[in-house]
Motif scaffolding. Structure first.
Motif, short mmCIF file in Angstrom:
data_model
loop_
_atom_site.label_atom_id
_atom_site.label_comp_id
_atom_site.label_asym_id
_atom_site.label_seq_id
_atom_site.Cartn_x
_atom_site.Cartn_y
_atom_site.Cartn_z
N LYS A 171 43.01 -8.20 216.39
CA LYS A 171 41.97 -7.57 217.21
C LYS A 171 42.20 -7.92 218.67
CE LYS A 171 38.60 -8.20 213.49
NZ LYS A 171 37.29 -8.78 213.09
N VAL A 181 35.69 -4.99 215.71
CA VAL A 181 35.66 -5.55 217.06
C VAL A 181 34.25 -5.41 217.63
CG1 VAL A 181 36.59 -5.39 219.40
CG2 VAL A 181 38.09 -4.99 217.43
N ASP A 182 33.73 -6.47 218.15
CA ASP A 182 32.41 -6.43 218.78
C ASP A 182 32.56 -5.97 220.23
OD1 ASP A 182 29.73 -6.77 219.44
OD2 ASP A 182 30.03 -8.88 219.99
N SER A 184 30.59 -5.64 223.16
CA SER A 184 29.29 -6.06 223.67
C SER A 184 28.78 -5.09 224.72
CB SER A 184 29.39 -7.47 224.29
OG SER A 184 30.18 -7.41 225.48
N ASP A 236 32.38 2.94 219.29
CA ASP A 236 31.94 1.60 218.90
C ASP A 236 31.63 1.64 217.42
OD1 ASP A 236 30.96 -0.97 218.84
OD2 ASP A 236 29.01 -0.43 219.69
N SER A 279 27.48 1.34 215.61
CA SER A 279 27.42 -0.01 215.08
C SER A 279 26.06 -0.24 214.42
CB SER A 279 27.65 -1.03 216.20
OG SER A 279 26.74 -0.80 217.27
N PRO A 338 32.00 0.09 213.32
CA PRO A 338 32.22 -1.11 212.50
C PRO A 338 33.62 -1.17 211.91
CG PRO A 338 30.11 -0.07 211.97
CD PRO A 338 30.84 0.88 212.87
N TYR A 341 42.78 -2.62 217.26
CA TYR A 341 42.72 -3.49 216.09
C TYR A 341 43.77 -3.04 215.10
CZ TYR A 341 40.78 0.04 212.96
OH TYR A 341 40.63 1.17 212.16
N LYS A 351 21.11 -0.98 220.43
CA LYS A 351 22.25 -1.10 221.33
C LYS A 351 22.27 0.04 222.35
CE LYS A 351 27.10 -2.49 221.26
NZ LYS A 351 28.22 -2.90 220.39
#
Length: 305
Positions: A116, A146-147, A149, A140, A170, A142, A110, A176
């Motif tokens: 991103k 970028v998400d 998943s 991971d 996150s 914030p 990013y 998660k």
């Protein structure tokens, strides 16, 4: 395929500066020595809590070389290599491997709020770093915007051999982590959390095996993880509740400046300087932090006295 079982507390080392803004290299060595004496299971350098976004490329290389040489194998070292440009990330990984790092940590690609990587571009960047042949911790966070998943994380764990570790910080990290471990199975070798350990108990309950905290109260963070892993949740709960006021103040009021304040109190290094545009802690916020820390008697606040 080598299996990794890293656990415990892996603090991020702060980057000390002199009051004139230049790197304090002796202070960096002393910070590493202090973290080793805290009983850290590993150390991460050049992360966000190391102020990586305030360092030049030349300074990054200087610190990488200094830290890995000075650690001298006493504890495993992780080098953060995040960058939007894949060739730069790959070169950073190669340097870290050549200097003896145990692993590298990286966020998704990013740059700012709008540039991103897509899920496929993110996969490809991690894949390229994996070809260097050094274990990877996926961060991971914030901050990247970028998400990542769960299906993407599981795919990377299964298809990129060097993806070994996961730092999940996150929002809703425990949920998660639980889903990642359930869906990824044995491919999820080293699930960790971050965010200074503020959600650590819920994350450990969800299956985290370690935490990447700051270097402010490493020994106490490690005790919570150790108690939880050996099945003594009541001891872990008590330790977590004891720590929470200080960690909450760090997370919500101070950020990476908290570990610096604690180490300056303990004469680990001399200056709390942070490069512009980061402001210094206000006297009131700093005093409140020290008040929260004193009952914990942290090693960072007495190491050099």
């Amino acid at each position: 395929m080598t299996k990794y079982t890293y656990t415990g507390a892996w603090p991020v080392a702060p980057t000390p500066f002199h009051d004139d803004g230049t790197l304090d290299l002796d202070g960096m060595r002393r910070a590493l020595d202090c973290i080793v004496d805290q009983g850290a299971d590993g150390i991460c350098i050049l992360a966000n809590f190391s102020e990586q976004f305030l360092l030049s490329d030349a300074e990054r290389e200087t610190l990488t070389r200094l830290c890995l040489e000075h650690a001298g194998g006493r504890v495993p070292m992780i080098v953060t290599i995040s960058h939007f440009a894949t060739p730069i990330v790959v070169e950073r990984a190669r340097l870290a491997k050549a200097l003896g790092a145990r692993a590298v940590m990286m966020m998704a690609p990013y740059h700012g709020a709008l540039l991103k990587g897509t899920p496929e571009q993110t996969f490809e960047q991690f894949q390229r770093v994996g070809e260097v042949g050094i274990p990877i911790m996926i961060q991971d966070a914030p901050l990247s915007g970028v998400d990542l998943s769960v299906p993407l994380l599981v795919r990377m764990a299964r298809e990129i051999e060097m993806v070994k570790m996961f730092k999940i910080e996150s929002i809703g990290a425990a949920t998660k982590l639980r889903r990642l471990i359930t869906e990824g199975g044995e491919a999820i070798e080293c699930p960790f959390d971050g965010e200074e350990g503020i959600t650590m108990l819920a994350d450990l309950d969800a299956g985290a095996k370690g935490t990447m905290c700051s270097a402010m109260v490493t020994e106490h963070i490690r005790a919570v993880v150790t108690d939880h892993l050996k099945g003594d949740r009541q001891a872990a709960l008590a330790g977590y509740q004891r720590l929470l006021p200080a960690v909450n103040h760090e997370n919500r009021q101070c950020g990476f400046r908290a570990a610096k304040a604690a180490m300056v109190e303990g004469k680990v290094f001399k200056s709390e300087f942070c490069r512009h545009p980061i402001p210094p802690l206000s006297p009131e916020t700093r005093a409140e932090l020290i008040d929260h820390l004193r009952p914990l008697d942290p090693i960072a606040m007495k190491w050099g006295l």
